[in-house]
Scaffold this motif. Structure first.
Motif, PDB file in Angstrom:
ATOM      1  N   ALA A 196      17.884  28.040   3.387  1.00 31.05           N
ATOM      2  CA  ALA A 196      17.855  26.823   4.188  1.00 31.05           C
ATOM      3  C   ALA A 196      16.429  26.291   4.319  1.00 31.05           C
ATOM      4  CB  ALA A 196      18.432  27.096   5.566  1.00 31.05           C
ATOM      5  N   ASP A 197      16.314  24.973   4.460  1.00 29.51           N
ATOM      6  CA  ASP A 197      15.015  24.331   4.654  1.00 29.51           C
ATOM      7  C   ASP A 197      14.835  23.840   6.081  1.00 29.51           C
ATOM      8  OD1 ASP A 197      14.559  24.342   1.776  1.00 29.51           O
ATOM      9  OD2 ASP A 197      16.118  22.804   1.741  1.00 29.51           O
ATOM     10  N   LEU A 198      15.939  23.595   6.747  1.00 24.93           N
ATOM     11  CA  LEU A 198      15.875  22.941   8.053  1.00 24.93           C
ATOM     12  C   LEU A 198      16.684  23.731   9.064  1.00 24.93           C
ATOM     13  CD1 LEU A 198      15.420  20.475   9.952  1.00 24.93           C
ATOM     14  CD2 LEU A 198      17.462  19.494   8.961  1.00 24.93           C
TER      15      LEU A 198
ATOM     16  N   TRP B 125       9.669  13.368  -2.849  1.00 21.14           N
ATOM     17  CA  TRP B 125      10.983  12.745  -3.009  1.00 21.14           C
ATOM     18  C   TRP B 125      12.038  13.818  -3.214  1.00 21.14           C
ATOM     19  CZ3 TRP B 125      13.777  13.036  -7.656  1.00 21.14           C
ATOM     20  CH2 TRP B 125      14.982  12.298  -7.662  1.00 21.14           C
ATOM     21  N   GLY B 126      11.704  14.787  -4.049  1.00 17.59           N
ATOM     22  CA  GLY B 126      12.655  15.865  -4.311  1.00 17.59           C
ATOM     23  C   GLY B 126      12.937  16.675  -3.064  1.00 17.59           C
ATOM     24  N   ARG B 127      11.882  16.954  -2.316  1.00 20.73           N
ATOM     25  CA  ARG B 127      12.058  17.786  -1.115  1.00 20.73           C
ATOM     26  C   ARG B 127      12.834  17.050  -0.039  1.00 20.73           C
ATOM     27  NH1 ARG B 127       7.819  20.041   1.846  1.00 20.73           N
ATOM     28  NH2 ARG B 127       6.602  18.183   1.453  1.00 20.73           N
ATOM     29  N   ARG B 128      12.504  15.777   0.187  1.00 18.09           N
ATOM     30  CA  ARG B 128      13.147  15.094   1.301  1.00 18.09           C
ATOM     31  C   ARG B 128      14.590  14.719   0.982  1.00 18.09           C
ATOM     32  NH1 ARG B 128      14.008   9.979  -0.193  1.00 18.09           N
ATOM     33  NH2 ARG B 128      12.301   8.742  -1.049  1.00 18.09           N
ATOM     34  N   SER B 129      14.927  14.683  -0.316  1.00 15.82           N
ATOM     35  CA  SER B 129      16.280  14.284  -0.686  1.00 15.82           C
ATOM     36  C   SER B 129      17.236  15.466  -0.779  1.00 15.82           C
ATOM     37  CB  SER B 129      16.254  13.552  -2.026  1.00 15.82           C
ATOM     38  OG  SER B 129      15.326  12.496  -1.956  1.00 15.82           O
ATOM     39  N   SER B 130      16.752  16.654  -0.564  1.00 21.04           N
ATOM     40  CA  SER B 130      17.674  17.802  -0.606  1.00 21.04           C
ATOM     41  C   SER B 130      17.304  18.807   0.478  1.00 21.04           C
ATOM     42  CB  SER B 130      17.651  18.460  -1.984  1.00 21.04           C
ATOM     43  OG  SER B 130      16.366  18.987  -2.231  1.00 21.04           O
ATOM     44  N   VAL B 131      17.219  18.312   1.684  1.00 15.03           N
ATOM     45  CA  VAL B 131      16.946  19.220   2.803  1.00 15.03           C
ATOM     46  C   VAL B 131      18.259  19.899   3.181  1.00 15.03           C
ATOM     47  CG1 VAL B 131      16.203  19.357   5.184  1.00 15.03           C
ATOM     48  CG2 VAL B 131      15.054  17.807   3.643  1.00 15.03           C
ATOM     49  N   TRP B 132      18.274  21.199   3.046  1.00 15.27           N
ATOM     50  CA  TRP B 132      19.501  21.914   3.370  1.00 15.27           C
ATOM     51  C   TRP B 132      19.374  22.544   4.752  1.00 15.27           C
ATOM     52  CZ3 TRP B 132      20.831  24.915  -1.769  1.00 15.27           C
ATOM     53  CH2 TRP B 132      21.206  23.959  -2.737  1.00 15.27           C
ATOM     54  N   PRO B 133      20.194  22.113   5.685  1.00 14.15           N
ATOM     55  CA  PRO B 133      20.096  22.699   7.027  1.00 14.15           C
ATOM     56  C   PRO B 133      20.752  24.076   7.087  1.00 14.15           C
ATOM     57  CG  PRO B 133      21.171  20.538   7.053  1.00 14.15           C
ATOM     58  CD  PRO B 133      21.164  21.015   5.656  1.00 14.15           C
ATOM     59  N   MET B 134      20.368  24.820   8.096  1.00 15.20           N
ATOM     60  CA  MET B 134      20.974  26.131   8.285  1.00 15.20           C
ATOM     61  C   MET B 134      22.262  25.982   9.092  1.00 15.20           C
ATOM     62  SD  MET B 134      19.307  29.701   9.080  1.00 15.20           S
ATOM     63  CE  MET B 134      18.702  29.519  10.720  1.00 15.20           C
TER      64      MET B 134
ATOM     65  N   ASP C 192      28.562  11.265   8.164  1.00 13.40           N
ATOM     66  CA  ASP C 192      28.277  11.627   6.786  1.00 13.40           C
ATOM     67  C   ASP C 192      26.795  11.881   6.515  1.00 13.40           C
ATOM     68  OD1 ASP C 192      28.858  12.321   4.293  1.00 13.40           O
ATOM     69  OD2 ASP C 192      29.274  10.319   3.529  1.00 13.40           O
ATOM     70  N   LEU C 193      26.311  12.991   6.999  1.00 17.52           N
ATOM     71  CA  LEU C 193      24.927  13.392   6.758  1.00 17.52           C
ATOM     72  C   LEU C 193      24.641  13.554   5.265  1.00 17.52           C
ATOM     73  CD1 LEU C 193      22.399  14.184   8.446  1.00 17.52           C
ATOM     74  CD2 LEU C 193      23.155  16.531   8.305  1.00 17.52           C
ATOM     75  N   ALA C 194      25.705  13.719   4.463  1.00 18.14           N
ATOM     76  CA  ALA C 194      25.523  13.922   3.018  1.00 18.14           C
ATOM     77  C   ALA C 194      24.854  12.729   2.361  1.00 18.14           C
ATOM     78  CB  ALA C 194      26.884  14.178   2.367  1.00 18.14           C
ATOM     79  N   ARG C 195      24.960  11.543   2.980  1.00 16.21           N
ATOM     80  CA  ARG C 195      24.286  10.372   2.438  1.00 16.21           C
ATOM     81  C   ARG C 195      22.785  10.599   2.300  1.00 16.21           C
ATOM     82  NH1 ARG C 195      25.310   5.867   6.446  1.00 16.21           N
ATOM     83  NH2 ARG C 195      25.527   7.583   7.891  1.00 16.21           N
ATOM     84  N   PHE C 196      22.239  11.489   3.111  1.00 18.26           N
ATOM     85  CA  PHE C 196      20.793  11.728   3.101  1.00 18.26           C
ATOM     86  C   PHE C 196      20.442  13.010   2.350  1.00 18.26           C
ATOM     87  CE2 PHE C 196      22.089   9.376   6.804  1.00 18.26           C
ATOM     88  CZ  PHE C 196      21.319   8.238   6.667  1.00 18.26           C
ATOM     89  N   GLY C 197      21.381  13.549   1.636  1.00 18.90           N
ATOM     90  CA  GLY C 197      21.087  14.729   0.818  1.00 18.90           C
ATOM     91  C   GLY C 197      21.100  16.032   1.605  1.00 18.90           C
ATOM     92  N   ALA C 198      21.735  16.042   2.752  1.00 19.25           N
ATOM     93  CA  ALA C 198      21.727  17.251   3.576  1.00 19.25           C
ATOM     94  C   ALA C 198      23.134  17.768   3.806  1.00 19.25           C
ATOM     95  CB  ALA C 198      21.039  16.971   4.904  1.00 19.25           C
ATOM     96  N   GLU C 199      23.991  17.647   2.792  1.00 17.21           N
ATOM     97  CA  GLU C 199      25.371  18.042   3.034  1.00 17.21           C
ATOM     98  C   GLU C 199      25.582  19.540   2.947  1.00 17.21           C
ATOM     99  OE1 GLU C 199      24.107  16.754   0.398  1.00 17.21           O
ATOM    100  OE2 GLU C 199      25.372  16.836  -1.382  1.00 17.21           O
ATOM    101  N   VAL C 200      24.668  20.246   2.325  1.00 15.98           N
ATOM    102  CA  VAL C 200      24.910  21.670   2.106  1.00 15.98           C
ATOM    103  C   VAL C 200      24.358  22.471   3.273  1.00 15.98           C
ATOM    104  CG1 VAL C 200      24.893  23.459   0.377  1.00 15.98           C
ATOM    105  CG2 VAL C 200      24.457  21.108  -0.290  1.00 15.98           C
ATOM    106  N   PHE C 201      25.209  22.899   4.169  1.00 14.48           N
ATOM    107  CA  PHE C 201      24.778  23.779   5.257  1.00 14.48           C
ATOM    108  C   PHE C 201      24.809  25.206   4.738  1.00 14.48           C
ATOM    109  CE2 PHE C 201      24.377  21.800   9.506  1.00 14.48           C
ATOM    110  CZ  PHE C 201      24.406  20.486   9.089  1.00 14.48           C
ATOM    111  N   ARG C 202      23.644  25.832   4.729  1.00 12.99           N
ATOM    112  CA  ARG C 202      23.565  27.174   4.174  1.00 12.99           C
ATOM    113  C   ARG C 202      23.764  28.210   5.274  1.00 12.99           C
ATOM    114  NH1 ARG C 202      24.672  26.407  -0.768  1.00 12.99           N
ATOM    115  NH2 ARG C 202      24.303  28.642  -0.968  1.00 12.99           N
ATOM    116  N   PRO C 203      24.640  29.177   5.028  1.00 14.22           N
ATOM    117  CA  PRO C 203      24.840  30.208   6.039  1.00 14.22           C
ATOM    118  C   PRO C 203      23.740  31.271   6.056  1.00 14.22           C
ATOM    119  CG  PRO C 203      26.347  30.520   4.226  1.00 14.22           C
ATOM    120  CD  PRO C 203      25.583  29.276   3.922  1.00 14.22           C
ATOM    121  N   SER C 204      22.800  31.206   5.126  1.00 12.31           N
ATOM    122  CA  SER C 204      21.727  32.204   5.116  1.00 12.31           C
ATOM    123  C   SER C 204      20.391  31.513   5.331  1.00 12.31           C
ATOM    124  CB  SER C 204      21.708  32.927   3.769  1.00 12.31           C
ATOM    125  OG  SER C 204      20.439  33.509   3.570  1.00 12.31           O
ATOM    126  N   PRO C 205      19.528  32.059   6.180  1.00 14.47           N
ATOM    127  CA  PRO C 205      18.214  31.425   6.385  1.00 14.47           C
ATOM    128  C   PRO C 205      17.381  31.425   5.105  1.00 14.47           C
ATOM    129  CG  PRO C 205      18.312  33.558   7.470  1.00 14.47           C
ATOM    130  CD  PRO C 205      19.691  33.248   7.021  1.00 14.47           C
TER     131      PRO C 205
END
Lengths: 225, 204
Positions: free
Chosen positions: B72-74, B27-36, B56-69
């Motif tokens: 990132a999880d996805l 649950w924790g992992r799938r609710s905070s998948v951070w894409p690259m 609004d992808l943020a509804r699924f916990g993926a709002e944080v796009f990380r600029p560093s690999p």
């Protein structure tokens, strides 16, 4: 704008021995072009840019064309002396005989430049330059010193067609990587054999995929035997 | 170790909350998948649209796009992978921390798409790295990307932490480093990673 004949005359008056040739375009667009000689092309380009009346200050497009060797078949009438027996007497008779001759016109690589004038609001003027052959003498003068906009496009043609521009300030590959050996836009380019998975293949791709499968099967049989 | 669903509901009615460590973890992992934060071509525009207010992808916990690999999880492969870019894509994937997932977005990323027979286009990124979800489309609509994302969440939810099918990062023998292809004289070398992508059989 001056007609292409007038431009040709102006070039020949300004650059002695320019050797410019008009190549007619028979299509309705009638965009005739000028074929320049490699030796005098730079002087001609300089003249076209700096001449007050022509003032071609904008090079909009540079592209390459690959012309393969062309086999030309001609029918020629030839006179031949033939030995014939006429009325029981052997005689030397001249006859005209039809003969088909084949000659191969060597291929070349071509660069095409499209010039416009921003100052005079006219154009395009189309210039062509041809290399001596397709294999080892592929040098052409670079127009980058005259029009800066040629820089990247000449690099692209160097990359994809293999024309070497002498006088280009930074002639490197631009789309493919350093160390790549082929020139993919040439007509004799053979792409790598990566047809192992073509689920919806048709036409040429289906043929390549079949060839690939046959090769794989042959290799497997060879390994088994 | 799963809890019987009916028993869970019954106990919930009595005010007792039952769960397993696996469920909590997933649950924790799938609710905070951070894409690259990484786009390759026009599909990236649809990916950006997916993150904006309308979809609004943020509804699924993926709002944080990380600029560093590293953070990132996805990895969303959004667009054409050229042969010049492919080594960098594999290298970026190698630099991501486990657990990591890949969505191949659009026709180009899954097969080369309209550019498949081009001299400079990779015929699908799954030749070099394992892909979790493929989305067809040219480009896929934001809804399709959301659907892929929900599919990925379901996949994460279904992962068991022990046993044969446990994910790669929980398996000490799991191979996490994928060889980066070299740019050769005529093509990428090797043309595909046969461990990840054994060429599928085409039945005609």
């Amino acid at each position: 704008m001056k007609t292409i004949e007038e431009i040709k005359a102006a070039i020949e008056a300004a650059v002695p021995g320019a050797g410019v040739e008009i190549i007619n375009n028979p299509s309705p667009s009638a965009q005739h072009s000028l074929l320049l000689q490699r030796e005098t092309a730079l002087a001609v380009a300089q003249f076209l840019r700096d001449d007050a009346e022509l003032a071609f200050d904008y090079l909009s497009n540079v592209t390459g064309v690959d012309w393969l060797d062309k086999e030309i078949v001609e029918k020629v009438k030839v006179k031949k002396t033939v030995t014939k027996t006429v009325d029981g007497v052997e005689q030397q008779v001249e006859e005209t005989v039809d003969e088909t001759r084949k000659r191969v016109e060597p291929g070349y690589l071509e660069t095409v430049y499209h010039l416009y004038s921003m100052a005079k609001k006219h154009g395009p003027l189309i210039l062509r330059l041809r290399t001596a052959n397709r294999t080892d003498q592929v040098e052409l003068p670079s127009f980058t010193p005259i029009w800066r906009s040629a820089e990247f496009q000449e690099r692209e043609i160097f990359d994809l067609y293999g024309i070497v521009y002498t006088g280009h300030p930074d002639l490197r590959r631009i789309l493919m990587w350093e160390g790549f050996k082929d020139h993919p836009m040439r007509k004799d380019y053979v792409e790598p054999d990566d047809f192992e998975y073509e689920p919806t293949a048709h036409d040429a791709v289906a043929k390549r995929a079949q060839e690939h499968q046959a090769k794989v099967a042959a290799a497997q049989n060879g390994g088994a035997a | 170790m799963a809890v019987d669903e009916n028993l869970k509901i019954e106990m919930g009615k009595q005010g007792v909350f039952v769960t397993t460590l696996q469920e909590l973890y997933n649950w924790g992992r799938r609710s905070s998948v951070w894409p690259m934060n990484f786009g390759l071509a026009c599909c990236a525009i649809e990916m950006i649209a997916t993150t904006m207010a309308r979809y609004d992808l943020a509804r699924f916990g993926a709002e944080v796009f990380r600029p560093s690999p590293r953070q990132a999880d996805l990895m969303i492969i959004s667009g054409t992978v050229t042969k010049k870019m492919a080594p960098q894509v594999v290298r970026l994937y190698n630099q991501m921390g486990e657990p990591r997932y890949v969505i191949a977005m659009g026709a180009c990323a899954i097969s080369g798409g309209p550019f498949k027979q081009g001299y400079n286009v990779l015929k699908g990124i799954d030749r070099y790295i394992p892909v979790d979800v493929h989305i067809p489309g040219c480009p896929p609509r934001p809804e399709a990307l959301l659907d892929a994302f929900i599919t990925l969440q379901k996949k994460i939810d279904a992962q068991s932490l022990t046993g044969e099918n446990r994910p790669r990062h929980l398996n000490p023998e799991g191979q996490g480093e994928f060889p980066v292809p070299e740019q050769g004289e005529h093509d990428l070398e090797p043309p595909s990673n046969t461990l990840v992508w054994p060429a599928p059989m085409v039945i005609r």
